[in-house]
Design a protein around this motif. Structure first.
Motif, PDB file in Angstrom:
ATOM      1  N   ASN A  26       0.828   5.204   0.553  1.00 31.15           N
ATOM      2  CA  ASN A  26       0.057   6.340   1.066  1.00 31.15           C
ATOM      3  C   ASN A  26       0.457   7.577   0.286  1.00 31.15           C
ATOM      4  N   SER A  27      -0.549   8.312  -0.182  1.00 33.03           N
ATOM      5  CA  SER A  27      -0.224   9.536  -0.925  1.00 33.03           C
ATOM      6  C   SER A  27      -1.050  10.687  -0.361  1.00 33.03           C
ATOM      7  N   TYR A  28      -0.594  11.884  -0.628  1.00 32.68           N
ATOM      8  CA  TYR A  28      -1.202  13.073  -0.018  1.00 32.68           C
ATOM      9  C   TYR A  28      -1.648  14.038  -1.106  1.00 32.68           C
TER      10      TYR A  28
ATOM     11  N   THR B 149       0.835  -1.204   0.000  1.00 35.08           N
ATOM     12  CA  THR B 149       0.000   0.000   0.000  1.00 35.08           C
ATOM     13  C   THR B 149       0.868   1.252   0.000  1.00 35.08           C
TER      14      THR B 149
ATOM     15  N   TYR C 202      -0.475  15.708  -6.172  1.00 36.23           N
ATOM     16  CA  TYR C 202      -0.086  15.137  -4.875  1.00 36.23           C
ATOM     17  C   TYR C 202       1.231  15.741  -4.409  1.00 36.23           C
TER      18      TYR C 202
ATOM     19  N   HIS D 280       7.973   5.178  -2.638  1.00 37.92           N
ATOM     20  CA  HIS D 280       7.525   4.418  -1.465  1.00 37.92           C
ATOM     21  C   HIS D 280       8.290   3.096  -1.356  1.00 37.92           C
TER      22      HIS D 280
ATOM     23  N   GLU E  79      -5.404  12.258   2.641  1.00 42.40           N
ATOM     24  CA  GLU E  79      -4.584  11.062   2.463  1.00 42.40           C
ATOM     25  C   GLU E  79      -5.347  10.040   1.617  1.00 42.40           C
ATOM     26  N   GLU E  80      -4.637   9.408   0.692  1.00 45.43           N
ATOM     27  CA  GLU E  80      -5.234   8.349  -0.130  1.00 45.43           C
ATOM     28  C   GLU E  80      -4.312   7.135  -0.143  1.00 45.43           C
ATOM     29  N   LYS E  81      -4.880   5.999  -0.565  1.00 43.72           N
ATOM     30  CA  LYS E  81      -4.067   4.780  -0.644  1.00 43.72           C
ATOM     31  C   LYS E  81      -4.174   4.166  -2.027  1.00 43.72           C
TER      32      LYS E  81
END
Ligand SMILES: [Zn+2]
Length: 505
Positions: free
Chosen positions: A87-89, A85, A216, A367, A279-281
């Motif tokens: 995580n992004s912003y 996974t 992002y 990541h 925040e997104e995944k």
């Protein structure tokens, strides 16, 4: 002595047999399968595979099926999951307003900014200064008689040139390499940069065209830069309204005198930009073929599977970018498994990495580079594939031989990557390996432009293979029917054999 010779002879025969066998395996690349996979990944159903979308998930499930079929090990959740996974912003623009004197303007009404490089700004009634090109240099200094601390600084784009086009700082028609105005102004404590852009209309239409794409935070970019606002001629002249100058007359005065024209502008500006972060995944897909020597480290074979998604009903299919690279690593997973089944296990572990979020700023690869399976020191090399199987604008109709691949190799630790690549190509005898993008003027963009970059920053040597840019690059017209599947197949064979070489050197 005799025994030793016999032993050596045996080893060499084995090596030769192995090489021949691996070449035979390369030949089972199937154009039919490549087509099937590519048409699926670049289909309407997958809607352009933008990071975090249903299409992104469907693509990653499809890749996982291929990894499973070919017995790649699942590295997560006690050997049961291929998902990593990410995580992004996401940056969401809530408000944007520029106030010159009494007049208020919304974003793109004569001013604008790139969401990637700007954070929230809240500045009220700050004084404005004009500081030429924002250059501080022994030959020319825009800041000699002016203080920019706490101020909005109005700038021209470029460097001073005389009327014949010769740049003052370089003495030639090539601009000098100097430190960026952003760094200079940050060090001097300025609050805001107002950059006059004489191509404002064109630039803003490009930016607005891509406004459907969410932006992002990019984790490896420093965010201590000053906000830069782009201005049209009209807005720049409104700022200058209380002086007897216009933005173009100031540029002309610098050209005429080759001297700075900095002054305190009798005006103030307010800038309100409000950005919030959610925040997104999204999924990276990682599969593993374990090497025979657990001490020999790993290599990473990577491609990104995400693309730009859709704008309303218009789908950006992303066939070349990068369904092509994705099907390449799927095909190589199949070939590698075939080699293992025939008793040829690579010495080093091969990590197959299908990243998300490349288009959003290398988010998936960044990541993985900070949460790797093997420590970075144990990562022998990266082979990254981003765009294959199209004949680019240089080769179309201009060069006789369109069997080619562009390469970019940075082998900082002398791990024989270039040799591995050229040896593989000699064996296949098919492609012209084009080093055009290894020229210094293209290198940096090329290097930063795909998923090898986060690993390069950590000192990992890499090879990038690609086919260059066609006119359909990042357009809805990048569709699977335009792929040259013969070329794609040859480029995949090259990537496979190169992977084999660097996994066994
Ligand atoms: Zn792209």
């Amino acid at each position: 002595m005799r025994n030793l010779t016999c032993a050596l002879l045996l080893i060499c025969t084995h090596c030769f047999g192995q090489k021949k066998e691996i070449q035979n395996i390369a030949s089972i690349v199937s154009i039919e399968r490549l087509k099937k996979n590519l048409y699926y990944l670049a289909s309407e159903q997958l809607e352009g595979r933008v990071m975090g979308s249903k299409g992104d998930t469907l693509a990653s499930e499809y890749i996982i099926n291929c990894f499973k079929e070919n017995h790649l090990a699942a590295p997560y959740n006690n050997g049961t999951s291929y998902f990593q996974t990410v995580n992004s912003y996401r940056k969401n623009l809530l408000q944007s307003q520029l106030i010159i004197g009494e007049k208020k303007y919304e974003n793109w009404n004569g001013w604008g900014f790139g969401m990637r490089s700007v954070e929230s700004v809240l500045l009220d009634n700050i004084p404005v200064v004009f500081a030429g090109y924002g250059i501080e240099n022994s030959l020319y200094n825009d800041f000699a008689n002016i203080d920019v601390k706490g101020k909005a600084v109005l700038l021209l784009t470029g460097q001073p040139q005389d009327s014949t086009g010769i740049y003052l700082l370089s003495g030639t028609k090539q601009a000098a390499i100097i430190s960026s105005y952003q760094n200079v102004l940050r060090d001097k404590g300025a609050s805001l940069i107002l950059l006059y852009n004489n191509r404002f209309a064109a630039e803003s239409s490009i930016q607005q065209k891509s406004a459907f794409q969410a932006v992002y935070k990019i984790p490896f970019l420093q965010n201590n830069n000053l906000p830069v606002i782009m201005l049209s001629e009209e807005r720049a002249n409104e700022l200058l309204a209380h002086s007897d100058k216009s933005i173009k007359s100031l540029a002309r005065d610098i050209t005429k005198t080759l001297r700075p024209q900095s002054f305190v502008v009798n005006n103030t500006v307010s800038c309100h930009i409000k950005i919030d972060i959610t925040e997104e995944k999204a999924p990276n897909v990682i599969g593993v073929i374990n090497g025979s020597d657990s001490t020999a480290g790993c290599i990473i074979l990577s491609a990104h599977h995400d693309h730009l998604g859709k704008d309303g009903n218009t789908i950006y299919y992303g066939a070349v970018d990068n369904a092509s690279g994705t099907v390449a690593i799927m095909e190589i997973a199949m070939l590698m498994n075939k080699a293992v089944e025939k008793g040829f296990r690579p010495k080093r572990t091969i990590i197959f990495a299908s990243y998300t979020g490349e288009e959003k700023g290398l988010l998936g690869s960044y990541h993985f580079s900070t949460n790797p399976l093997f420590p970075v020191e144990k990562t022998h090399a990266v082979l990254n594939i981003d765009m294959m199987g199209r004949v680019d604008t240089f080769y179309t109709g201009k060069r006789a031989d369109s069997n080619y691949a562009y390469i970019l190799v940075i082998d900082s630790l002398n791990r024989g990557l270039r040799k591995a690549l050229f040896t593989a190509n000699e064996k296949l005898g098919k492609l012209k390996l084009d080093t055009y993008y290894e020229q210094p003027q293209f290198m940096q963009r090329r290097l930063m432009g795909s998923d090898q970059y986060p690993f390069y920053l950590k000192g990992v040597p890499f090879i990038r293979i690609d086919c260059g840019f066609s006119k359909d690059y990042h357009q809805p017209t990048d569709t699977p029917d335009k792929i040259n599947y013969e070329l794609l197949s040859d480029q995949i064979k090259l990537a496979f054999l190169t992977t084999w070489n660097i996994a066994n050197d």
